[in-house]
Design a protein around this motif. Structure first.
Motif, PDB file in Angstrom:
ATOM      1  N   ILE A 114       0.841  -1.199   0.000  1.00  0.00           N
ATOM      2  CA  ILE A 114       0.000   0.000   0.000  1.00  0.00           C
ATOM      3  C   ILE A 114       0.877   1.252   0.000  1.00  0.00           C
ATOM      4  CG2 ILE A 114      -1.620   1.337   1.404  1.00  0.00           C
ATOM      5  CD1 ILE A 114      -2.853  -1.346   2.260  1.00  0.00           C
ATOM      6  N   ILE A 115       1.963   1.215   0.774  1.00  0.00           N
ATOM      7  CA  ILE A 115       2.890   2.351   0.795  1.00  0.00           C
ATOM      8  C   ILE A 115       3.507   2.552  -0.589  1.00  0.00           C
ATOM      9  CG2 ILE A 115       5.098   3.176   1.714  1.00  0.00           C
ATOM     10  CD1 ILE A 115       4.353   1.849   4.356  1.00  0.00           C
ATOM     11  N   VAL A 116       3.922   1.449  -1.219  1.00  0.00           N
ATOM     12  CA  VAL A 116       4.516   1.534  -2.564  1.00  0.00           C
ATOM     13  C   VAL A 116       3.508   2.118  -3.546  1.00  0.00           C
ATOM     14  CG1 VAL A 116       5.364   0.171  -4.506  1.00  0.00           C
ATOM     15  CG2 VAL A 116       6.147  -0.340  -2.185  1.00  0.00           C
ATOM     16  N   ALA A 117       2.249   1.676  -3.467  1.00  0.00           N
ATOM     17  CA  ALA A 117       1.236   2.126  -4.414  1.00  0.00           C
ATOM     18  C   ALA A 117       0.978   3.614  -4.283  1.00  0.00           C
ATOM     19  CB  ALA A 117      -0.053   1.329  -4.191  1.00  0.00           C
ATOM     20  N   PHE A 118       0.749   4.095  -3.069  1.00  0.00           N
ATOM     21  CA  PHE A 118       0.423   5.509  -2.895  1.00  0.00           C
ATOM     22  C   PHE A 118       1.660   6.399  -3.010  1.00  0.00           C
ATOM     23  CE2 PHE A 118      -3.423   3.653  -1.126  1.00  0.00           C
ATOM     24  CZ  PHE A 118      -4.397   4.476  -1.683  1.00  0.00           C
ATOM     25  N   ALA A 119       2.823   5.861  -2.690  1.00  0.00           N
ATOM     26  CA  ALA A 119       4.049   6.615  -2.932  1.00  0.00           C
ATOM     27  C   ALA A 119       4.267   6.812  -4.430  1.00  0.00           C
ATOM     28  CB  ALA A 119       5.241   5.897  -2.320  1.00  0.00           C
ATOM     29  N   ALA A 120       3.793   5.879  -5.250  1.00  0.00           N
ATOM     30  CA  ALA A 120       3.875   6.041  -6.703  1.00  0.00           C
ATOM     31  C   ALA A 120       3.029   7.228  -7.151  1.00  0.00           C
ATOM     32  CB  ALA A 120       3.408   4.768  -7.404  1.00  0.00           C
ATOM     33  N   MET A 121       1.896   7.462  -6.474  1.00  0.00           N
ATOM     34  CA  MET A 121       1.080   8.644  -6.771  1.00  0.00           C
ATOM     35  C   MET A 121       1.863   9.916  -6.475  1.00  0.00           C
ATOM     36  SD  MET A 121      -1.892   8.533  -8.090  1.00  0.00           S
ATOM     37  CE  MET A 121      -2.147  10.233  -7.644  1.00  0.00           C
ATOM     38  N   PHE A 122       2.538   9.920  -5.332  1.00  0.00           N
ATOM     39  CA  PHE A 122       3.334  11.088  -4.950  1.00  0.00           C
ATOM     40  C   PHE A 122       4.467  11.300  -5.952  1.00  0.00           C
ATOM     41  CE2 PHE A 122       6.470  13.396  -2.397  1.00  0.00           C
ATOM     42  CZ  PHE A 122       5.678  14.384  -1.817  1.00  0.00           C
ATOM     43  N   ALA A 123       5.122  10.210  -6.355  1.00  0.00           N
ATOM     44  CA  ALA A 123       6.208  10.310  -7.331  1.00  0.00           C
ATOM     45  C   ALA A 123       5.684  10.814  -8.674  1.00  0.00           C
ATOM     46  CB  ALA A 123       6.871   8.944  -7.507  1.00  0.00           C
ATOM     47  N   PHE A 124       4.451  10.428  -9.042  1.00  0.00           N
ATOM     48  CA  PHE A 124       3.846  10.907 -10.285  1.00  0.00           C
ATOM     49  C   PHE A 124       3.622  12.422 -10.230  1.00  0.00           C
ATOM     50  CE2 PHE A 124      -0.154  11.613 -12.788  1.00  0.00           C
ATOM     51  CZ  PHE A 124       0.400  11.406 -14.041  1.00  0.00           C
ATOM     52  N   ALA A 125       3.184  12.902  -9.061  1.00  0.00           N
ATOM     53  CA  ALA A 125       2.996  14.345  -8.882  1.00  0.00           C
ATOM     54  C   ALA A 125       4.328  15.078  -8.978  1.00  0.00           C
ATOM     55  CB  ALA A 125       2.322  14.618  -7.537  1.00  0.00           C
TER      56      ALA A 125
END
Length: 423
Positions: A281-292
């Motif tokens: 879950i951390i990896v998934a939502f951190a990917a959102m942050f990295a996309f931003a």
């Protein structure tokens, strides 16, 4: 980019879970850039749709099976037989066992929990102070993400596109160096402070005990040989090695040692699934942050800022180490890797730094964060097992932290330690 960071910090202050904070912080940027909200599930699923990332839950499961199936216990007995006759030998055995356990578990927290639960009570019986025992366990537990196979290396390789096998190979010598320095430190402290009960050394009984413990642990010791030998020999990938690790651990635990039964498996599988899901879950939502961050061209802006500060790679690495040490004190390791890896890795390459070497620097640095307050996970595990407060732990821990930071600097500025086996 300032708005993105401010929102994230506010969410952290409000005690929003890390995964949710990373995802929510990215939403204002998506709105500002007119990115449709359908991009959120797309980015999340794309970040998890990775063959290499499948290794993560499998290594977690292998570690759980080792812990409960008698494999870890035999490794502990072998390490104790080798060095327990030296004053401070039991403390050295904690580090040695952590090194052995790390070759299979891939997790710092799992290593600290498994080894600490078995050896901290034993150290107390032999008159080691509980704060020293906890400090030794917490600091050596970080080897779980440095000595391959490593869950942190899997995540770093997935998000940066660097070969996970190369990262595994690169982590071997630094892991041995850190382990040897921690063992030496533990023995020296025990000698100076008079910790522990020294066992009289007699060659015959010692050799006999080592032989017996080696025989009992032989199949357990063969496990890292299969995994690392297969990876380094090109027989299978890091993900396939994780499958082999689970299969071999099941075979030993159920058939050979018979310390697990089929009725135990649902509980162990559920425990591994919970741990893995938290990281995923951390990896998934951190990917959102990295996309931003990518939308805001953060890597390019930060790279430009750093080049205005210094064009010298030596100073760049020093700044990065200081920054990561601070980040590691406050942010969960996997989240820090997912957020900062895609930003810092290309900048390091622009300075002429080998990407695999920089990956090791980043992983070792953030591993130190696992044993630094206020959020070092290994500290909470060790304190819980030893039944002491964080304040009691800090004095003995400070010596081990100094040794870890010295190792970090050596790894940073002597790249051949990480890259020697790749050439």
């Amino acid at each position: 980019m300032i708005l993105l960071v401010v929102v994230l910090l506010v969410l952290f202050v409000l005690s929003v879970p890390i995964a949710m904070a990373l995802g929510l912080a990215a939403i204002p940027t998506l709105i500002d850039k007119n990115i449709p909200m359908i991009a959120i599930p797309q980015v999340i699923f794309e970040s998890l749709d990775s063959f290499a990332l499948m290794a993560l839950p499998l290594y977690v499961l292998a570690g759980r099976l080792m812990q409960h199936g008698g494999i870890a216990g035999r490794l502990v007995d072998f390490a104790k037989a080798l060095v327990s006759w030296v004053r401070g030998g039991l403390a050295a055995a904690v580090v040695m066992t952590s090194m052995l356990f790390a070759t299979i578990s891939g997790s710092s927290a799992a290593t600290a929990a498994a080894i600490g639960s078995m050896l901290i009570p034993e150290m107390e019986k032999q008159k080691y102070p509980r704060p020293f025992s906890a400090a030794t366990t917490a600091s050596s537990g970080e080897l779980g993400v440095i000595i391959p196979p490593s869950v942190a290396m899997v995540i770093y390789g997935v998000i940066t596109g660097i070969s996970i096998t190369d990262l595994f190979v690169a982590g071997f010598l630094p892991g041995l160096m850190i382990g040897a320095s921690l063992m030496t430190t533990a023995i020296l402290i025990a000698w100076i402070m008079g910790y522990g009960e020294r066992q009289p050394f007699r060659l015959g009984p010692w050799a006999g005990e080592v032989g017996r413990s080696l025989w009992r642990a032989s199949l357990s010791l063969f496990m890292p040989v299969i995994i690392l030998g297969g990876i380094f020999g090109g027989i299978f990938t890091a993900t396939e090695a994780a499958v082999v690790a689970v299969g071999y651990a099941l075979f030993l635990s159920l058939v050979v040692y018979r310390e697990l039964s089929l009725r135990d498996l649902p509980r162990i599988f559920a425990s591994a699934a919970v741990t893995s899901s938290v990281v995923m879950i951390i990896v998934a939502f951190a990917a959102m942050f990295a996309f931003a961050l990518h939308l805001l061209r953060a890597p390019q802006q930060i790279g430009l800022l750093l080049t205005t500060v210094t064009e010298n790679p030596i100073y760049f690495l020093l700044l990065v180490n200081i920054f990561l040490l601070i980040v590691g004190m406050f942010m969960e390791t996997f989240a820090a890797i997912v957020i900062l890896g895609p930003i810092l890795s290309p900048i390091a390459v622009s300075y002429g730094i080998d990407p695999v070497h920089f990956g090791l620097i980043m992983i070792v640095n953030l591993a130190v964060g696992m044993v630094t307050p206020p959020v070092g996970v290994n500290l909470f595990i060790a304190c819980g097992i030893a039944r002491i407060s964080m304040e009691q732990l800090m004095r003995p821990l400070s010596v081990f932290l100094a040794v870890l930071i010295a190792n970090l600097l050596i790894i940073t500025y002597v790249p051949s330690i990480s890259l020697a086996l790749l050439r």
